[in-house]
Design a protein around this motif. Structure first.
Motif, mmCIF file in Angstrom:
data_model
loop_
_atom_site.group_PDB
_atom_site.id
_atom_site.type_symbol
_atom_site.label_atom_id
_atom_site.label_comp_id
_atom_site.label_asym_id
_atom_site.label_seq_id
_atom_site.Cartn_x
_atom_site.Cartn_y
_atom_site.Cartn_z
ATOM 1 N N PHE A 38 28.297 7.738 7.450
ATOM 2 C CA PHE A 38 28.476 8.884 8.347
ATOM 3 C C PHE A 38 28.702 10.170 7.565
ATOM 4 N N ILE A 39 29.359 10.057 6.401
ATOM 5 C CA ILE A 39 29.547 11.245 5.560
ATOM 6 C C ILE A 39 28.204 11.747 5.063
ATOM 7 N N TRP A 40 27.297 10.825 4.745
ATOM 8 C CA TRP A 40 25.987 11.217 4.229
ATOM 9 C C TRP A 40 25.109 11.876 5.290
ATOM 10 N N LEU A 41 25.485 11.756 6.562
ATOM 11 C CA LEU A 41 24.691 12.384 7.629
ATOM 12 C C LEU A 41 24.610 13.897 7.483
ATOM 13 N N CYS A 42 25.605 14.481 6.792
ATOM 14 C CA CYS A 42 25.625 15.947 6.706
ATOM 15 C C CYS A 42 24.403 16.494 5.964
ATOM 16 N N GLY A 43 23.838 15.706 5.030
ATOM 17 C CA GLY A 43 22.670 16.177 4.296
ATOM 18 C C GLY A 43 21.464 16.422 5.194
ATOM 19 N N PRO A 44 21.020 15.373 5.921
ATOM 20 C CA PRO A 44 19.884 15.578 6.828
ATOM 21 C C PRO A 44 20.149 16.599 7.931
ATOM 22 N N ILE A 45 21.379 16.608 8.467
ATOM 23 C CA ILE A 45 21.686 17.558 9.549
ATOM 24 C C ILE A 45 21.639 18.990 9.031
ATOM 25 N N SER A 46 22.267 19.233 7.883
ATOM 26 C CA SER A 46 22.265 20.595 7.334
ATOM 27 C C SER A 46 20.855 21.017 6.927
ATOM 28 N N PRO A 70 19.352 37.392 -2.991
ATOM 29 C CA PRO A 70 20.693 37.303 -2.386
ATOM 30 C C PRO A 70 21.040 35.889 -1.913
ATOM 31 N N PHE A 71 20.059 35.188 -1.347
ATOM 32 C CA PHE A 71 20.301 33.831 -0.847
ATOM 33 C C PHE A 71 20.488 32.848 -2.003
ATOM 34 N N ILE A 72 19.717 33.030 -3.079
ATOM 35 C CA ILE A 72 19.853 32.166 -4.251
ATOM 36 C C ILE A 72 21.239 32.335 -4.874
ATOM 37 N N ALA A 73 21.682 33.594 -5.009
ATOM 38 C CA ALA A 73 23.002 33.865 -5.594
ATOM 39 C C ALA A 73 24.120 33.296 -4.718
ATOM 40 N N ALA A 74 24.027 33.520 -3.403
ATOM 41 C CA ALA A 74 25.055 33.018 -2.482
ATOM 42 C C ALA A 74 25.087 31.493 -2.481
ATOM 43 N N GLY A 75 23.909 30.866 -2.476
ATOM 44 C CA GLY A 75 23.834 29.411 -2.488
ATOM 45 C C GLY A 75 24.477 28.822 -3.733
ATOM 46 N N ALA A 76 24.214 29.424 -4.896
ATOM 47 C CA ALA A 76 24.793 28.925 -6.148
ATOM 48 C C ALA A 76 26.314 29.042 -6.138
ATOM 49 N N CYS A 77 26.835 30.140 -5.609
ATOM 50 C CA CYS A 77 28.297 30.333 -5.530
ATOM 51 C C CYS A 77 28.943 29.283 -4.617
ATOM 52 N N PHE A 78 28.316 29.019 -3.476
ATOM 53 C CA PHE A 78 28.859 28.015 -2.551
ATOM 54 C C PHE A 78 28.779 26.610 -3.146
ATOM 55 N N ILE A 118 29.894 21.478 2.706
ATOM 56 C CA ILE A 118 29.574 22.793 2.121
ATOM 57 C C ILE A 118 28.499 22.634 1.049
ATOM 58 N N LEU A 119 28.613 21.579 0.242
ATOM 59 C CA LEU A 119 27.645 21.350 -0.832
ATOM 60 C C LEU A 119 26.242 21.141 -0.282
ATOM 61 N N ASP A 120 26.118 20.331 0.761
ATOM 62 C CA ASP A 120 24.788 20.088 1.333
ATOM 63 C C ASP A 120 24.205 21.347 1.966
ATOM 64 N N VAL A 121 25.057 22.112 2.664
ATOM 65 C CA VAL A 121 24.592 23.371 3.251
ATOM 66 C C VAL A 121 24.152 24.331 2.145
ATOM 67 N N ALA A 122 24.956 24.427 1.073
ATOM 68 C CA ALA A 122 24.654 25.350 -0.024
ATOM 69 C C ALA A 122 23.392 24.940 -0.771
ATOM 70 N N ASN A 123 23.219 23.630 -0.992
ATOM 71 C CA ASN A 123 22.000 23.156 -1.659
ATOM 72 C C ASN A 123 20.760 23.527 -0.863
ATOM 73 N N ASN A 124 20.844 23.356 0.458
ATOM 74 C CA ASN A 124 19.707 23.727 1.311
ATOM 75 C C ASN A 124 19.502 25.239 1.326
ATOM 76 N N MET A 125 20.602 25.996 1.282
ATOM 77 C CA MET A 125 20.515 27.452 1.232
ATOM 78 C C MET A 125 19.854 27.918 -0.058
ATOM 79 N N LEU A 126 20.051 27.162 -1.126
ATOM 80 C CA LEU A 126 19.527 27.523 -2.445
ATOM 81 C C LEU A 126 18.083 27.089 -2.630
#
Length: 349
Positions: A38-46, A70-78, A118-126
């Motif tokens: 269930f924890i791994w679900l966040c990857g596909p959902i995000s 801007p999105f690359i920089a923000a994603g890396a920070c997150f 946060i990591l999965d969201v940030a990876n997708n953002m990056l």
């Protein structure tokens, strides 16, 4: 193109650590094995929600420093923040009141799960803006775009090799002795060390990329904000455009998407449970058994990570050879068909 594609190495370094170590690690926090999925679900959902929205937003971003950076920089920070939370979850949980005697550490679990999402969201953002930036740099040249994708795949493989190599080495914590604490044993210290290295690795590559590769900002008119003759905004909502895009897809594209979906349904669980399966089923160890059982489980996890590292080395060479090999066998379509059959046979094996 090569510098921007290199960001994929930083992204995949973290993904490789996630895939090889976090299913075993989350069980040491007291989360039952059945709940790990269930924890791994966040990857596909995000990925389903974040990547299209970030892609849509970056296409229309009118920032002075460009629409992708801007999105690359923000994603890396997150990513850096999330990785810190995951690596130090046990320490923060212990300082917040988790008992060392209690097998379940609720505060550490809460910090871990928050950091993981946060990591999965940030990876997708990056990842999305990186691919879009490569398309921008390719200037609608299809051959150049294929080369850019090959470099992106190559650096993904490099990141995987580094991440899985780090995950397969049991003495990495000796590089940073402070990582081993009262709440954090050797296994946890190795994971923490891997994530600290990942933070510096990703930030170094990202800073190099966004400072050396220039991007021309776009105007509101170029962004296609949908203004009518009277200057009023008539831009359609993102999801409306998404629905419209699906309605206009041709049958070959639907088939392509369906097969890709089935590929990932088969491949992703393999990646998630490969190391855990090696530790529990092949080596016969247990996460919370006797000292000898824990040692066997740890050896199995390392062996699984080593196997994934070898897989990534093959991927690195294969990604650079896709273009010439596809020409030899009659084009990309034939290549795609052959590798799907090979994948199916290997998964069955």
């Amino acid at each position: 193109i090569v510098v921007i594609a290199a960001i994929a190495a930083g992204i995949q370094f973290g993904w490789a650590l996630q895939l090889s170590l976090l299913t075993p690690y989350v069980q040491t926090l007291g989360v039952p094995h059945v709940w790990a999925a269930f924890i791994w679900l966040c990857g596909p959902i995000s990925g389903l929600v974040v990547q299209p929205i970030v892609g849509y937003s970056s296409d229309r971003c009118t920032s002075r420093i460009g629409r992708r950076r801007p999105f690359i920089a923000a994603g890396a920070c997150f990513v850096a923040i999330a990785v810190f939370m995951i690596g130090f979850a046990k320490d923060i949980g212990h300082r917040s009141g988790d008992s060392l005697q209690n097998p379940t550490k609720p505060r550490a679990v809460a910090i871990f799960v928050t950091g993981f999402w946060i990591l999965d969201v940030a990876n997708n953002m990056l990842q999305g803006p990186c691919r879009a930036f490569l398309a921008d740099l390719s200037s609608n040249d299809h051959k150049r775009m294929r080369i850019a994708n090959a470099w992106f795949s190559f650096f993904m493989a490099v990141g995987n090799v580094l991440g899985y190599a780090a995950g397969s080495f049991s003495g990495l914590h000796k590089l940073l002795p402070f990582t081993q604490t009262t709440a954090c044993d050797v296994y946890c210290a190795n994971l923490k060390t891997c994530f600290i290295i990942d933070i510096f690795f990703l930030l170094s590559i990202t800073i190099t990329a966004i400072t050396t590769v220039k991007e021309t900002p776009i105007t509101r008119k170029e962004a296609g904000d949908g203004e009518d003759n009277e200057g009023r905004s008539s831009g359609r909502a993102f999801f409306a455009e998404l629905v419209m895009a699906f309605k206009t897809l041709k049958k070959p594209m639907w088939v392509l998407l369906l097969v890709t979906c089935l590929n990932w349904m088969a491949w992703f669980p393999f990646l998630l449970y490969d190391t855990d399966w090696m530790g529990a089923e092949v080596y016969g160890g247990k996460v919370k058994g006797s000292a000898s059982q824990q040692k066997l489980y740890d050896q199995g996890v390392r062996a699984g990570a080593l196997g994934l590292m070898i897989n990534s080395i093959v991927l690195a060479f294969a990604s650079l050879g896709l273009e010439p090999v596809s020409r030899l066998i009659g084009g990309v379509k034939n290549m795609w068909g052959v590798v799907n059959l090979i994948l199916a046979a290997c998964l069955a094996g």
